[in-house]
Scaffold this motif. Structure first.
Motif, PDB file in Angstrom:
ATOM      1  N   VAL A  86       0.844  -1.203   0.000  1.00 14.07           N
ATOM      2  CA  VAL A  86       0.000   0.000   0.000  1.00 14.07           C
ATOM      3  C   VAL A  86       0.878   1.252   0.000  1.00 14.07           C
ATOM      4  CG1 VAL A  86      -1.625   1.341   1.394  1.00 14.07           C
ATOM      5  CG2 VAL A  86      -2.024  -1.087   1.005  1.00 14.07           C
ATOM      6  N   SER A  87       1.985   1.209   0.760  1.00 16.83           N
ATOM      7  CA  SER A  87       2.908   2.354   0.771  1.00 16.83           C
ATOM      8  C   SER A  87       3.453   2.637  -0.618  1.00 16.83           C
ATOM      9  CB  SER A  87       4.087   2.091   1.704  1.00 16.83           C
ATOM     10  OG  SER A  87       3.645   2.053   3.015  1.00 16.83           O
ATOM     11  N   ILE A  88       3.844   1.569  -1.322  1.00 19.05           N
ATOM     12  CA  ILE A  88       4.382   1.754  -2.676  1.00 19.05           C
ATOM     13  C   ILE A  88       3.309   2.374  -3.567  1.00 19.05           C
ATOM     14  CG2 ILE A  88       5.439   0.623  -4.682  1.00 19.05           C
ATOM     15  CD1 ILE A  88       6.371  -1.615  -2.835  1.00 19.05           C
ATOM     16  N   VAL A  89       2.074   1.876  -3.428  1.00 21.44           N
ATOM     17  CA  VAL A  89       0.986   2.387  -4.262  1.00 21.44           C
ATOM     18  C   VAL A  89       0.711   3.861  -3.954  1.00 21.44           C
ATOM     19  CG1 VAL A  89      -1.472   2.155  -4.784  1.00 21.44           C
ATOM     20  CG2 VAL A  89      -0.048   0.110  -4.580  1.00 21.44           C
ATOM     21  N   ILE A  90       0.667   4.203  -2.657  1.00 21.28           N
ATOM     22  CA  ILE A  90       0.440   5.617  -2.269  1.00 21.28           C
ATOM     23  C   ILE A  90       1.539   6.488  -2.867  1.00 21.28           C
ATOM     24  CG2 ILE A  90       0.493   7.250  -0.326  1.00 21.28           C
ATOM     25  CD1 ILE A  90      -0.815   5.101   1.388  1.00 21.28           C
ATOM     26  N   PHE A  91       2.783   6.017  -2.717  1.00 19.49           N
ATOM     27  CA  PHE A  91       3.937   6.781  -3.194  1.00 19.49           C
ATOM     28  C   PHE A  91       3.847   7.003  -4.707  1.00 19.49           C
ATOM     29  CE2 PHE A  91       8.290   7.146  -4.755  1.00 19.49           C
ATOM     30  CZ  PHE A  91       8.819   8.089  -3.886  1.00 19.49           C
ATOM     31  N   THR A  92       3.525   5.920  -5.427  1.00 16.70           N
ATOM     32  CA  THR A  92       3.485   6.000  -6.893  1.00 16.70           C
ATOM     33  C   THR A  92       2.345   6.896  -7.365  1.00 16.70           C
ATOM     34  OG1 THR A  92       4.244   3.718  -6.805  1.00 16.70           O
ATOM     35  CG2 THR A  92       3.653   4.547  -8.946  1.00 16.70           C
ATOM     36  N   THR A  93       1.171   6.735  -6.732  1.00 16.32           N
ATOM     37  CA  THR A  93       0.018   7.558  -7.125  1.00 16.32           C
ATOM     38  C   THR A  93       0.314   9.034  -6.848  1.00 16.32           C
ATOM     39  OG1 THR A  93      -1.296   5.709  -6.321  1.00 16.32           O
ATOM     40  CG2 THR A  93      -2.498   7.699  -6.914  1.00 16.32           C
ATOM     41  N   ALA A  94       0.888   9.301  -5.656  1.00 16.41           N
ATOM     42  CA  ALA A  94       1.213  10.687  -5.301  1.00 16.41           C
ATOM     43  C   ALA A  94       2.235  11.268  -6.281  1.00 16.41           C
ATOM     44  CB  ALA A  94       1.735  10.756  -3.878  1.00 16.41           C
ATOM     45  N   SER A  95       3.161  10.425  -6.759  1.00 12.60           N
ATOM     46  CA  SER A  95       4.149  10.898  -7.745  1.00 12.60           C
ATOM     47  C   SER A  95       3.451  11.396  -9.001  1.00 12.60           C
ATOM     48  CB  SER A  95       5.112   9.779  -8.142  1.00 12.60           C
ATOM     49  OG  SER A  95       5.855   9.370  -7.032  1.00 12.60           O
ATOM     50  N   PHE A  96       2.446  10.609  -9.448  1.00 11.13           N
ATOM     51  CA  PHE A  96       1.689  10.994 -10.640  1.00 11.13           C
ATOM     52  C   PHE A  96       0.975  12.327 -10.392  1.00 11.13           C
ATOM     53  CE2 PHE A  96      -2.448  10.948 -12.864  1.00 11.13           C
ATOM     54  CZ  PHE A  96      -1.975  11.028 -14.169  1.00 11.13           C
ATOM     55  N   LEU A  97       0.341  12.457  -9.225  1.00 13.42           N
ATOM     56  CA  LEU A  97      -0.391  13.685  -8.899  1.00 13.42           C
ATOM     57  C   LEU A  97       0.552  14.882  -8.797  1.00 13.42           C
ATOM     58  CD1 LEU A  97      -2.838  12.210  -6.234  1.00 13.42           C
ATOM     59  CD2 LEU A  97      -3.425  12.958  -8.537  1.00 13.42           C
ATOM     60  N   TYR A 110       0.381  17.073  -2.387  1.00  9.11           N
ATOM     61  CA  TYR A 110       0.717  15.754  -2.950  1.00  9.11           C
ATOM     62  C   TYR A 110       2.085  15.286  -2.473  1.00  9.11           C
ATOM     63  CZ  TYR A 110      -3.317  16.516  -5.998  1.00  9.11           C
ATOM     64  OH  TYR A 110      -4.574  16.750  -6.470  1.00  9.11           O
ATOM     65  N   ARG A 111       3.008  16.230  -2.278  1.00  6.88           N
ATOM     66  CA  ARG A 111       4.332  15.852  -1.766  1.00  6.88           C
ATOM     67  C   ARG A 111       4.211  15.301  -0.353  1.00  6.88           C
ATOM     68  NH1 ARG A 111       9.305  14.742  -3.618  1.00  6.88           N
ATOM     69  NH2 ARG A 111      10.479  16.063  -2.222  1.00  6.88           N
ATOM     70  N   PHE A 112       3.293  15.880   0.432  1.00  7.28           N
ATOM     71  CA  PHE A 112       3.095  15.404   1.801  1.00  7.28           C
ATOM     72  C   PHE A 112       2.591  13.957   1.766  1.00  7.28           C
ATOM     73  CE2 PHE A 112       0.719  14.888   5.773  1.00  7.28           C
ATOM     74  CZ  PHE A 112       1.665  15.327   6.695  1.00  7.28           C
ATOM     75  N   ILE A 113       1.605  13.710   0.880  1.00  5.15           N
ATOM     76  CA  ILE A 113       1.063  12.345   0.749  1.00  5.15           C
ATOM     77  C   ILE A 113       2.165  11.397   0.278  1.00  5.15           C
ATOM     78  CG2 ILE A 113      -0.618  10.913  -0.489  1.00  5.15           C
ATOM     79  CD1 ILE A 113      -2.390  13.482  -0.659  1.00  5.15           C
ATOM     80  N   GLN A 114       2.984  11.881  -0.668  1.00  6.99           N
ATOM     81  CA  GLN A 114       4.086  11.062  -1.184  1.00  6.99           C
ATOM     82  C   GLN A 114       5.044  10.718  -0.044  1.00  6.99           C
ATOM     83  OE1 GLN A 114       6.862  13.002  -3.785  1.00  6.99           O
ATOM     84  NE2 GLN A 114       7.144  11.203  -5.053  1.00  6.99           N
ATOM     85  N   GLY A 115       5.294  11.681   0.833  1.00  4.56           N
ATOM     86  CA  GLY A 115       6.176  11.447   1.982  1.00  4.56           C
ATOM     87  C   GLY A 115       5.612  10.419   2.944  1.00  4.56           C
ATOM     88  N   LEU A 116       4.288  10.425   3.124  1.00  3.35           N
ATOM     89  CA  LEU A 116       3.666   9.431   4.015  1.00  3.35           C
ATOM     90  C   LEU A 116       3.875   8.023   3.466  1.00  3.35           C
ATOM     91  CD1 LEU A 116       0.269  11.125   4.976  1.00  3.35           C
ATOM     92  CD2 LEU A 116       2.277  10.837   6.413  1.00  3.35           C
ATOM     93  N   GLY A 117       3.801   7.885   2.136  1.00  2.00           N
ATOM     94  CA  GLY A 117       4.074   6.574   1.539  1.00  2.00           C
ATOM     95  C   GLY A 117       5.556   6.262   1.586  1.00  2.00           C
ATOM     96  N   GLY A 118       6.378   7.286   1.318  1.00  2.78           N
ATOM     97  CA  GLY A 118       7.827   7.087   1.189  1.00  2.78           C
ATOM     98  C   GLY A 118       8.530   6.716   2.476  1.00  2.78           C
ATOM     99  N   GLY A 119       8.114   7.344   3.584  1.00  2.00           N
ATOM    100  CA  GLY A 119       8.794   7.068   4.859  1.00  2.00           C
ATOM    101  C   GLY A 119       8.748   5.591   5.193  1.00  2.00           C
ATOM    102  N   ALA A 120       7.606   4.974   4.864  1.00  2.00           N
ATOM    103  CA  ALA A 120       7.429   3.563   5.165  1.00  2.00           C
ATOM    104  C   ALA A 120       8.371   2.701   4.341  1.00  2.00           C
ATOM    105  CB  ALA A 120       5.999   3.178   4.862  1.00  2.00           C
ATOM    106  N   LEU A 121       8.615   3.119   3.098  1.00  2.00           N
ATOM    107  CA  LEU A 121       9.423   2.284   2.196  1.00  2.00           C
ATOM    108  C   LEU A 121      10.806   2.054   2.785  1.00  2.00           C
ATOM    109  CD1 LEU A 121       8.615   3.802  -1.316  1.00  2.00           C
ATOM    110  CD2 LEU A 121       7.538   1.901  -0.144  1.00  2.00           C
ATOM    111  N   LEU A 122      11.355   3.126   3.372  1.00  2.00           N
ATOM    112  CA  LEU A 122      12.737   3.073   3.821  1.00  2.00           C
ATOM    113  C   LEU A 122      12.927   2.056   4.935  1.00  2.00           C
ATOM    114  CD1 LEU A 122      14.963   4.690   2.756  1.00  2.00           C
ATOM    115  CD2 LEU A 122      14.701   6.340   4.571  1.00  2.00           C
TER     116      LEU A 122
END
Length: 525
Positions: A86-97, A110-122
């Motif tokens: 789900v984190s990857i999906v949030i990150f990818t969708t936010a990237s598109f937005l 959108y960058r904030f949403i991307q960060g919420l997905g991204g922090g988890a990835l790491l």
């Protein structure tokens, strides 16, 4: 319950899981730095001020640092695989937005949403890699993960520079989409979730803990990012948020220690190695992000390089680190004491800062910066893997994820502190140097008069009147004073960074000895 050992993978599954995890960590980290190069273009096309554009970086960083400590808990709540995908999906969708954003505030949200997905990835990527390898090979696992983490920040600027120079800025976000889709499919197919205890019901969730954590970290990150431009505590917002941050921290610690189901398990910090590791990660973040910040600014603003060239300069050093990582993983497996490696790493980092200090001028060439940056690469290799392995070496089961969250958070916070403190000092030092340099330019001295007269003649030969030419001559002198004082400020920053790294060496050696004595007793508990 699936025990921790059952998560160890072998053969092609381990290879695929490792690649997926490193890909995700890379996505996250490249995205932290790739934007820096494109800020000027974004300002133009979205019609934003410099302060507004800075929020594109701030929003991502705040979301990142808020979500990192919660990753371990979220993985338990929703299952690690689901949460990771789900984190990857949030990150990818936010990237598109982000790429499609039509004004600056849309982009920031959108960058904030991307960060919420991204922090988890790491952090989740780090936990997945650590648990997919048997304990004896963990050093190697950290080395592979480290390659992604260290190469990432340096890949960002040249890649961003290339995309911005040849395409347009939305493409720095679109580039994440194909990688994100592949990573999501691979993660869904191959990553397995451990079962550490049961899910919590909605009313058991530590909502207050989440609130305190967000107020503490969010405010702190804002203060660090905007302190310098808003004149620190003379600004009401900064002052209020600093107080909020301190109160948030104290409330958060109290809440986590007293609540039955804490969102961040602070008891993990009872582990001595993790405590040392957390401090070291903070200093590592400070030096890693701090020096990554100065070098591109210096090469672009003072030496007048393009964004792509400034980014390319950092690549040989990153390649050095990437080559070092597996070698260091092997050394750890053979039992080379990690404390010594960290000590040597800090020493090499000191030599790097010292060389930069002695080689910086308003017209330094590539050849003068090449070897110091190679040294930096070697130093980072010696620091990153041993610090991370050392931090997680005595943790088991669910504690690994919780420990990884702490080290990840401290590295990010160290970076934010580093960047905030360094930008502040560059401004302060430049002003001081400017004042002291101007004192030397005495209009009554003959060499000063000759220089001004020479510049004035030069401009008059281009058709300016005598007065205009004199004014231009003074502007040129003023510009060269400013350039010199800025370079001297950068030199000072490198010198102080070097001193900081030297001071770290004795701490490690002391701690390592203390730790070894306690070990047998601890093992018996």
């Amino acid at each position: 319950m699936v025990q921790a050992d059952d998560l160890v993978e072998y053969g092609y599954r381990r290879v695929i899981i490792t690649i997926t995890a490193v890909l995700c960590a890379l996505l996250e980290i490249v995205d932290t730095t790739i934007v820096n190069v494109a800020l000027t273009n974004m300002r133009g096309s979205l019609g934003a001020t410099l302060n507004d554009v800075a929020w594109v970086i701030t929003a991502y960083a705040i979301a990142n640092v808020i979500v990192i400590p919660m990753t371990s808990w979220l993985s338990q709540q929703f299952g690690r695989r689901n949460y990771f995908v789900v984190s990857i999906v949030i990150f990818t969708t936010a990237s598109f937005l982000c790429g499609n954003a039509s004004n600056i505030w849309e982009l920031i949200i959108y960058r904030f949403i991307q960060g919420l997905g991204g922090g988890a990835l790491l952090v989740t990527a780090q936990t997945i890699i650590t648990e997919s390898y048997p304990a004896a090979k963990r050093g190697m696992a950290q080395a592979i993960y480290g390659m992604g983490v260290i190469v990432g920040p340096t890949l960002g600027p040249p890649l961003g520079g290339y995309i911005v120079d040849n395409f347009s800025w939305p493409y720095i976000f679109y580039i994440n989409i194909p990688i994100g889709i592949v990573a999501a499919i691979l993660a869904f197919t191959f990553v397995r979730s451990p079962k550490y205890g049961e899910k919590l019901k909605a009313h058991q969730v530590d909502w207050w803990g989440i609130l305190f954590l967000m107020s503490f970290i969010g405010s702190l990150q804002y203060v660090l990012e905007h302190g310098q431009q808003d004149d620190w505590f003379n600004d009401t917002t900064i002052l209020v948020l600093s107080i909020v941050s301190v109160v948030g921290l104290l409330s958060f610690v109290w809440r986590e220690l007293t609540y039955e189901h804490p969102i961040v398990n602070l008891s993990v910090l009872k582990d001595g190695n993790l405590r040392i590791g957390v401090v070291m990660c903070f200093i590592l973040g400070f030096g890693l992000y701090g020096s990554t910040l100065i070098i591109p600014i210096y090469t672009q603003a003072i030496l007048g390089w393009t964004a792509t060239d400034a980014g390319l300069l950092l690549i040989p050093g990153s390649i050095t680190t990437a080559i070092m990582m597996p070698m260091i993983g092997k050394m750890i497996q053979k039992g080379v004491p990690q404390g010594y490696m960290v000590g040597v790493g800090f020493l090499i980092f000191f030599f790097f800062t010292f060389m930069m200090y002695s080689r910086m001028t308003p017209d330094t060439g590539v050849e003068h910066l090449f070897w110091p940056l190679i040294l930096r690469g070697i130093g980072l290799g010696l620091l990153f893997v041993p610090i991370t392995t050392l931090s997680l070496s005595t943790l088991k089961g669910r504690s690994i994820g919780e420990g990884a969250a702490f080290t990840g958070m401290m590295r990010q916070l160290g970076g934010s502190f580093g960047i905030a403190i360094i930008t502040t000092y560059i401004t302060r030092f430049s002003q001081e140097h400017r004042v002291s340099l101007l004192a030397n330019i005495d209009p009554t001295k003959t060499n000063v008069q000759q220089r001004i007269a020479m510049l004035q003649r030069g401009f008059m030969s281009k058709g300016y009147s005598s007065n205009e030419a004199l004014k231009k001559a003074y502007q040129i002198l003023d510009y060269s004073v400013m350039k010199q004082s800025t370079v001297m400020a950068y030199m000072d920053v490198f010198m102080y960074l070097g001193i900081l790294f030297l001071c770290c060496i004795p701490i490690i050696l002391l701690i390592k000895k203390g730790k070894n004595k306690i070990d047998p007793a601890e093992a018996m508990h």
